[in-house]
Each structure stands twice: as C-alpha cells, then as structure tokens.
Write a protein that holds these residues in place. Sequence first.
Motif, PDB file in Angstrom:
ATOM      1  N   GLN A 105       3.983   5.536  -1.390  1.00 12.70           N
ATOM      2  CA  GLN A 105       2.622   5.915  -1.818  1.00 12.70           C
ATOM      3  C   GLN A 105       2.286   5.268  -3.163  1.00 12.70           C
ATOM      4  OE1 GLN A 105       1.207   9.950  -1.446  1.00 12.70           O
ATOM      5  NE2 GLN A 105       2.914  10.492  -0.092  1.00 12.70           N
ATOM      6  N   LYS A 162       3.588   2.496  -4.378  1.00 14.50           N
ATOM      7  CA  LYS A 162       3.421   1.056  -4.185  1.00 14.50           C
ATOM      8  C   LYS A 162       2.007   0.757  -3.675  1.00 14.50           C
ATOM      9  CE  LYS A 162       4.738  -1.413  -0.811  1.00 14.50           C
ATOM     10  NZ  LYS A 162       4.630  -1.766   0.392  1.00 14.50           N
ATOM     11  N   ASP A 163       1.571   1.552  -2.698  1.00 18.19           N
ATOM     12  CA  ASP A 163       0.202   1.385  -2.164  1.00 18.19           C
ATOM     13  C   ASP A 163      -0.834   1.600  -3.255  1.00 18.19           C
ATOM     14  OD1 ASP A 163       1.191   0.876   0.255  1.00 18.19           O
ATOM     15  OD2 ASP A 163       0.329   2.618   1.282  1.00 18.19           O
ATOM     16  N   ARG A 217      -3.454  -1.130  -4.604  1.00 20.33           N
ATOM     17  CA  ARG A 217      -4.900  -0.908  -4.501  1.00 20.33           C
ATOM     18  C   ARG A 217      -5.547  -0.970  -5.882  1.00 20.33           C
ATOM     19  NH1 ARG A 217      -5.835   4.203  -3.094  1.00 20.33           N
ATOM     20  NH2 ARG A 217      -3.706   4.836  -2.606  1.00 20.33           N
TER      21      ARG A 217
END
Lengths: 306, 332
Positions: free
Chosen positions: A63, A65-66, A70
Amino acid sequence: MLAYIIRRMFQAVAICLVISAMSFFMLFLNTDPALMLLPPEAEVADIAAFKKQMGLDRPVLIQYKDFLGRVVFHGDFGQSFVYKVPAVQLIMERFPATLRLALAAIVFINLVAIPVGVISAVKRGSFVDNIFTFFALMGQAMPLYWLGIMLIIIFGVWLRWLPISGSDSFAHLILPAITLGSWILPVNMRLVRSGMLDVLNKDYIRTARAKGLPEWLVLGKHAFKNAILPLVTVIGMQLGLLLGGAVVTETVFAWPGMGQLVLDSIHMGDYPVVQAVVVVFAVCVVVGNLVADILAALIDPRIRLN
Amino acid sequence: MMNQKTTEQTLLSIKNLSTYFHTPEGVIRAVEGVNFDILKGACLGVLGESGCGKSVTALSIMQLIPSPPGEISSGSIQFAGKDLLRFSSRQMRSIRGKEISMIFQEPMTSLNPVYTVGNQIGETYRIHEGLDARQAKEKSIEMLSLVGIPSPQKRVDEYPHQLSGGMRQRVMIAMAIGCQPKLLIADEPTTALDVTIQAQILDLMAGLQEEMGMSIMMITHDLGVIAEISDKVVVMYAGQVVEQSSIDELFKHPLHPYSRGLLNSIPKLGDKFVRGKQPLREISGQVPDLINLPSGCLFASRCPKVEKKCLENVPQLIEIAPGHDVRCWLAG
C-alpha cells in the motif's frame, strides 16, 4: 557553494521521503478507516468487502509503495473518504491562502523583530529596551484568538481602518498576519537582541572601531551580518510552526485556509487528506529550511566551505 | 633649548592618565596617573603582566574604552600637539586607523569571519581616503604583498578562516598600516603565535617601522619581544608606571624590585635543575585588588625588600639617573 546546495537538496528529498513514510504508517497503525467510515452496525462481510474495494486488505508495504508512486508521479493522494473528491484538490483550494498568511506573518515578524532587536541590544538596559521587552513578553503571553478579537475590535470596529474578515485584498492580510505573527515575533526579537549583544563583544567589532569606522558601519555591516545568522536558521523552521498554527487565526478572521479542513480530516479519519496535508506541510518546512540554509551559507562563508 | 627639541620630537605624550571602570563591586582603578612619551620614529615597549593596565592605556589612547562602565577620569593625551581627550567622537574617528592604528593579540578573533580580508583591509582606504571599491582592492593587494603574504591577488578574496594565525596577524598589520599611521599600537601582537612566527612578525614590524618612519607602542608581557624591538621601556604594575628607562638600562640596571623579579624569572640557558631548588623563579604573591588598593606602595605585599615606609607612603615616580625613572622608596 553549488556543491553545498546540491548536497542540501539531496538531504531535503530524503527527509521528504522519510516524512511521507512516517505519515503513512502512523495513520495506518492508529486508525482503521473502514471502521470509521462504515456505520457501527456494519457486518464483518461488509467491512471485508469495503476494505477490498478500497485496497485496504493488501500488505502495508504494498500500500505504501502504491501510495508513494501515486504521490510522486501523479500528485495523487487518493479520494477523500468524506468529500469524495481528490484530497489534493481539497488542499489546493485552501493551501495557497494559508501559505500566503504564513509568509505574510514571517515578513511582519522580521520587519519588526530585526530593528527592534538591534535597537534593544545597542541600547541595552535602557528604557527603550525595557519597553520592548515588556511588549515582547505580553505578545508571547496573549492567546492568539484573544489578540485576534482585540485587533478586530480596535482596528475593524472602532477605527474602521482594516477589514475584519475575508481575503480579497492586501488590507485583509494585515490583521491576520499580525495575530499569527505576534506569537513568534518576541522569539525572533530576543534572538536578534542576544545575537547582537553577543557579537558586539567580539574582538572584530573592536577592530572595526579601531579602524575609525563610523558607528553605523560597525553595527550595520560588521555586527549585523554576524548577529542575523541564528535568526536566518530558525525562520525556515518557523514556517512550519506558522502553517500549523494558522488554524486559530484562520477561524477568527474567517480566512479561507486549510486549518478547519485539517482538524475535520483528523477527527473523521479522512486519511488521504491528512496524509496530503502532512506531506504538503513537510515539503514547505523542508523547502523553508533549504532556503534558510542557503541564506546562512551566503552570509557565513565558514558554512559553505566546510 | 634641549627641552624644546624633545617636545618637537615627541609624537605622543601621556600625562597623568587615569582610567577607571565603575562596577557594582566598586571602582576598578585600571590605570592610575600614568605618564610617558613616545618619540617620533621610536618604539616604546610597555611591559607588565595581565591586568596591569597596559591594554587599558592603549584603548584609552584610541578612546575605545567601553563606556559605561569605563571612563577616562583625568589626564591628557597629547598626540602631535593636540589633546585627544578634547576631540569629538567624529574627530577621533578620523584619527583612528589613519593617524593611530592598533593591532590586537588575537588575530583569530580580531578579523570579521564573514568578510573577505580584502574587504576588511580596503575599508580603511574607503573610509579615510575616499577610494572606490576597485581602488581599495588594488591597495589591499599591494598591502598584502608588502606584509609578505604570498599570492596576494588570490588571498585578497579569501576569508580569515582560510588563513593561518601568522597570516591573519599579517593581514591585521596590513590593515593597520594602510594609511601610513604615525603611531602603531601593537597589543601583544605575537602572544598567540608560534615562536618562529613571532620572530617573523617582529621582523616585519621593525622593517615597516624603519621604512615608514612610524612610532610603535609595543605592549607585551614578553621581555624577549621588548628586547627585540623597543628603544625605551615602560614597566607597569597594578595600573601604574613603576619604572621607565632605555632598554639597555633596564636589562643592565633594573631598579624596581618588580622589574628585577621579571628579569630574574627568565630561565637562563645552562641553568641546572638541582633537587630542592626551584628551577623556575617567580614573583611570589598576587597583584593587589584594583578595587581596594592598599595604602603605600602597590608592590609592597610582594616585595622581598619591603620596609615600613613602603607600607605607609605612596612612592612617586622619580628620575634616578638621566632617562631612568623609578617608583620605589629603596631605589637610588
């Protein structure tokens, strides 16, 4: 000098990364957004389905890393849980007003603190020095909301010199900036005063006088540039304090900043917004410090050459 | 006739100078009734231990005594025939750095860390000779090379922390002599430096003195420095002049017990250490408290030959032999 700036910029980026990770993990550990957003009577299956839908069931590191991807590549902190619009959009509507207020406060603080601090130091122990010290202590002791209201009553209601709410013009900025700055102003004034007192006892000041320089050059050139150094290094940090401290001032003056949004998001566990706020503030503080460090290095060659 | 000639040759004449500091504990009599002259082109050594008033005397000449608490309470300082104590602060500024310059003990801290040496040397020219920035820089480079700093074009843009202690003292000297002052006051200019650098700096000063014909007031506690460069010596103790003579006379016939003590405390080459016998001689006791001065001779409490009269009456500075004054009941 260039090498120094590049080195400091790398450090700044590293600090931003660390702060983004901390903000992400701390919120994750403290709250469960699914529980906060769903009604209390929600079934376990509903909660699981909600978590799956929001991507909250995946491992934390994935999560993060995402999240980082983003944020860095798209400036996307996700949708606000409460307002159902992108968190960044919510912030960007309000952040410029808060930043403007904080910067105005910094300008106000130092426009007053520097000359007052210098005069206090040069006239140490005099009546003027005591008066300045008295006002400084008073400024520090007054609660912001009370001072804000007093300023509104005096300059807005009685004298009718300045507008009391809104942010349409420069005049609107004056009372909020004074209110917000009054709390840090005494700190900087004392800093300039003690810096100046310290420098005035230095041998190189005696050298400057022994050369036959007029007193304004001794103070304005030889003392001031050395005395100002401690102040320059704290201004960067104070930007963070002022951004964070703007909440009360914004409320008193109906300033369209992000203060209320920050409080509401924390209370409601709207953590895309909270994360975005933390990161935006952190970037401001890091940039502020970077600018302060560069200024300090411009003033004192020993910093840039070490 | 003789007297008149002496007056013409006198550059600086201090008469009965007293400088006090008013503190909550009482009045510190840092300098009390000091008299001496400096002749044109001569070097006067002012000798004494820390706190004897030699630096305060120098700062009194420059009128750089921090006030309050300091105050020049009496006396006159005649410089080239004019009493500096009657000068306005503006007149005094035009004297400082131009007619009378001063260099200090600590070259490390006496230069401003945030300005280049060129800027700090050039300032004197800009203030006193009205040169613009470019001309001042050219003069600074010239001065740096005069005081023996290698590659002055490069050094002129460097900051003090980039230079060694000896180089910084050279910069201080360059700064001080830029406007060809008539008098250079050097307050322990070599104390903070290595011995080899000390010798270089003294040689430099002696050379410049000869070249420019300026007078030097060399303040030091180091008898070696005095011997190296001075023509005349003033020995100070507890704010007073206790002995005054030519350098040869002082070394050959010191009259004041304090001067003798100072000379005796120099370790001699070849002195053998004998067990039980102190290898380094000292002057025992302490300098009197300058707030509560004892009655009588100020050195009495430390004097090996003290007599009853020394404790009761204050001795005056009197001429024992031509050009040799001493403040002691037992001299002569």
